[in-house]
Design an enzyme around this catalytic site. Structure first.
Site: not given
Length: 364
Positions: A201, A227, A242, A342
């Site tokens: 994602t 992931k 997630t 991130e």
């Protein structure tokens, strides 16, 4: 499905052994610091030859339209082709609000007594907080794959989803893509890497690793995919994010023992990382073991399918070796998630040498 593990005492004292840190302006600064250019992380993408992957598994992926950008992979499947039923275990989020795919996966593991055909995963939409319709769609994904496979009793296909929360899946796009996906099943390194891409994602690179070791007279192989870049602060009985992951191995492990081994591995790897402290509704780590490992005398190149199934009680030495290999492999995969956090600019590891508990955290 056996009860999920609780984090170790040391984990509770220090919730995150490995953490990603983001850059921030000085506290006394009036102006926000400019956003740093994201670092190129392509060096984390590893390539492997066909001999590196576990025997008896085929995979495929495609763009079905869950993601708006054309050509971006957003749907994938993994299927065991071994003659024997594939053992499976799962560690899933402890979030009170579990997404529909988590519920369906738990039910399939229970009804199949820890035996499954494989799994299907979509990215771009988490199918979370979607009520009755979400559960119906998750079942359609599972049954859509199982229906396309040769009959194997009542064994089902597990389901994982990741992406936007609170929106219904474009389920017709998914189910209409499944027949072609099954026809394209392959065991090539490219197919495995594309499967890893179908999980992504906000990830900046596909996370795929392999490992092999000797177990008795067999060369056992593992392939792992995960992931996650945000919403990472697992507490899975099993994990969060997630955070999704799968470890496929051609070892023959009895289902209950496989679950115990996965609980042990996850509690010492994925449950010890954090990026932003947020727990997801969809966190899932799967482990599938199909018993197709080749013999040492053949270099592990040819599946024999007759590996004796290992259990924790009957084969404690072999099980112990498998469990530790699984733990180490899970640690490697978990660290990839932290490295892709991130906004992360630092990778920090805390080593606990002495604590009030006799439990030890082997992650380093």
């Amino acid at each position: 499905m056996p009860p999920l593990p609780s984090p170790t005492t040391a984990s509770r004292l220090i919730p995150s052994v490995t953490r990603a840190f983001t850059s921030a302006p000085p506290l006394n600064s009036d102006a926000a610091a400019p956003s740093p250019k994201p670092a190129n992380k392509d060096h984390h993408i590893h390539t492997y030859g066909p001999e590196a992957f576990p025997l008896g598994f085929t995979v495929a992926s495609t763009h079905c339209g869950v993601k708006k950008k054309a050509g971006v992979l957003d749907l994938g499947i993994l299927i065991s082709t071994s003659d024997r039923p594939c053992s499976a275990a799962a560690c899933v989020t402890r979030n009170v609000f579990k997404a529909a795919p988590v519920t369906v996966t738990n039910e399939l593991l229970a009804s199949g007594e820890g035996r499954v055909r494989g799994f299907i995963v979509n990215s771009g939409n988490a199918n979370a907080v979607t009520g009755k319709k979400g559960l119906e769609d998750a079942w359609k994904m599972s049954k859509g794959v199982t229906f396309q496979l040769p009959s194997s009793g009542d064994l089902g296909t597990l389901v994982m989803s990741t992406g936007v929360i609170g929106q219904n899946l474009p389920i017709d796009k998914i189910t209409n893509s499944i027949p072609a996906l099954v026809r394209e099943l392959d065991d090539s390194p490219k197919a495995w890497l594309n499967l890893a891409r179908s999980f992504m994602t906000t990830d900046t690179f596909p996370k795929l690793r392999t490992r092999q070791f000797t177990l008795g007279d067999r060369i056992v192989k593992m392939a792992g995919i995960d992931k996650g870049a945000g919403m990472i602060a697992p507490n899975m009985g099993p994990p969060h994010a997630t955070l999704l992951g799968v470890i496929a191995t051609d070892a023959a492990i009895e289902p209950k023992s496989l679950q115990n081994a996965l609980n042990y591995a996850v509690d010492r790897s994925f449950n010890s990382i954090t990026v932003d402290g947020d727990m997801s509704t969809n966190d899932t780590i799967l482990c599938l073991a199909n018993g197709a490992a080749g013999k040492v005398e053949d270099g592990g190149r040819e599946s024999k399918g007759d590996m004796k199934e290992i259990s924790e009680q009957a084969n404690p030495e072999e099980f112990g070796k498998f469990k530790e290999e699984l733990r180490g492999f899970a640690e490697d995969l978990a660290k990839l998630v932290v490295r892709d956090g991130e906004g992360a600019t630092k990778f920090v590891t805390v080593r606990v040498k002495v604590s009030s508990s006799s439990n030890q955290l082997p992650i380093s």
